[in-house]
Design a protein around this motif. Sequence first.
Motif, PDB file in Angstrom:
ATOM      1  N   TRP A  73       0.869  -1.232  -0.144  1.00  0.00           N
ATOM      2  CA  TRP A  73      -0.061   0.004  -0.114  1.00  0.00           C
ATOM      3  C   TRP A  73       0.830   1.285   0.130  1.00  0.00           C
ATOM      4  CZ3 TRP A  73      -5.259   0.115  -0.564  1.00  0.00           C
ATOM      5  CH2 TRP A  73      -5.792  -1.079  -0.212  1.00  0.00           C
ATOM      6  N   MET A  78      -4.277   4.516  -0.590  1.00  0.00           N
ATOM      7  CA  MET A  78      -5.204   4.216   0.562  1.00  0.00           C
ATOM      8  C   MET A  78      -6.499   5.124   0.475  1.00  0.00           C
ATOM      9  SD  MET A  78      -2.474   4.187   3.559  1.00  0.00           S
ATOM     10  CE  MET A  78      -1.169   2.932   3.564  1.00  0.00           C
ATOM     11  N   GLY A  79      -7.598   4.672   1.114  1.00  0.00           N
ATOM     12  CA  GLY A  79      -8.581   5.634   1.360  1.00  0.00           C
ATOM     13  C   GLY A  79      -8.432   6.660   2.289  1.00  0.00           C
ATOM     14  N   GLU A  82      -8.426   6.300   5.940  1.00  0.00           N
ATOM     15  CA  GLU A  82      -7.503   5.361   6.471  1.00  0.00           C
ATOM     16  C   GLU A  82      -6.032   6.102   6.670  1.00  0.00           C
ATOM     17  OE1 GLU A  82     -10.788   3.070   5.510  1.00  0.00           O
ATOM     18  OE2 GLU A  82      -9.780   4.580   4.492  1.00  0.00           O
ATOM     19  N   ALA A 112     -11.143   4.097  13.077  1.00  0.00           N
ATOM     20  CA  ALA A 112     -11.424   3.235  11.626  1.00  0.00           C
ATOM     21  C   ALA A 112     -12.758   2.860  11.780  1.00  0.00           C
ATOM     22  CB  ALA A 112     -10.073   2.504  11.531  1.00  0.00           C
ATOM     23  N   LYS A 113     -13.090   2.216  12.736  1.00  0.00           N
ATOM     24  CA  LYS A 113     -14.338   1.493  12.974  1.00  0.00           C
ATOM     25  C   LYS A 113     -15.706   2.696  12.857  1.00  0.00           C
ATOM     26  CE  LYS A 113     -13.006  -2.327  15.863  1.00  0.00           C
ATOM     27  NZ  LYS A 113     -13.144  -2.706  17.477  1.00  0.00           N
ATOM     28  N   GLY A 116     -14.211   4.728   8.974  1.00  0.00           N
ATOM     29  CA  GLY A 116     -13.683   3.809   7.928  1.00  0.00           C
ATOM     30  C   GLY A 116     -14.778   2.954   7.380  1.00  0.00           C
ATOM     31  N   GLN A 117     -14.310   2.059   6.194  1.00  0.00           N
ATOM     32  CA  GLN A 117     -14.836   1.038   5.692  1.00  0.00           C
ATOM     33  C   GLN A 117     -15.059  -0.313   6.612  1.00  0.00           C
ATOM     34  OE1 GLN A 117     -13.505   0.667   1.638  1.00  0.00           O
ATOM     35  NE2 GLN A 117     -13.855   2.770   1.215  1.00  0.00           N
ATOM     36  N   SER A 120     -11.522  -1.581   8.219  1.00  0.00           N
ATOM     37  CA  SER A 120     -10.440  -0.457   8.055  1.00  0.00           C
ATOM     38  C   SER A 120      -9.827  -0.699   9.471  1.00  0.00           C
ATOM     39  CB  SER A 120     -11.179   0.785   8.239  1.00  0.00           C
ATOM     40  OG  SER A 120     -11.586   1.140   6.741  1.00  0.00           O
ATOM     41  N   PHE A 123      -7.025  -3.146   9.478  1.00  0.00           N
ATOM     42  CA  PHE A 123      -5.976  -2.676   8.396  1.00  0.00           C
ATOM     43  C   PHE A 123      -5.206  -1.617   9.257  1.00  0.00           C
ATOM     44  CE2 PHE A 123      -4.348   0.996   5.640  1.00  0.00           C
ATOM     45  CZ  PHE A 123      -3.652   0.214   4.719  1.00  0.00           C
ATOM     46  N   ILE A 124      -5.873  -0.569  10.021  1.00  0.00           N
ATOM     47  CA  ILE A 124      -5.069   0.279  10.784  1.00  0.00           C
ATOM     48  C   ILE A 124      -4.343  -0.339  12.068  1.00  0.00           C
ATOM     49  CG2 ILE A 124      -5.485   2.081  12.648  1.00  0.00           C
ATOM     50  CD1 ILE A 124      -6.041   2.986   9.558  1.00  0.00           C
TER      51      ILE A 124
END
Length: 132
Positions: A73, A78-79, A82, A112-113, A116-117, A120, A123-124
């Motif tokens: 990544w 990245m989004g 994120e 992130a929760k 994010g998606q 996420s 990932f974080i």
Amino acid sequence: MNRHELREQIFKLLFRVEFNEPQDMEEQKNLFFEDEECRAGERDAAYIASKYEKIIEKLPELDAMVNEKAESWTTGRMGKVELTILRLGIYEIKFDEDIPTGVAIDEAVELAKKFGQDGSGAFINGVLARFV
């Protein structure tokens, strides 16, 4: 505001970086504090602005760290949510001595929760764990 609420406000202000030119960010910062959603008192607003400025100063360094540690990544792929959370989390882990590492990671995962998606948070957590 408690620390969690302050961190969320810092995230929201920092998120604006992704949609505005650097020269417009002072105006964006002013608009942010005028927004009813922020509702920060004078002391909290000063804390939010100070931490935001410290993160902005280190943005190139933080992005380089993300690119180095986030396998497969890059910051460009990245989004935006994120990426913003990683910038905040890495700053707290590497440069903010007042924030314990575990707290920085936990708070980043919670952001992130919330913002994010699906996936996420994991990932974080995975990326930030590489900084410990």
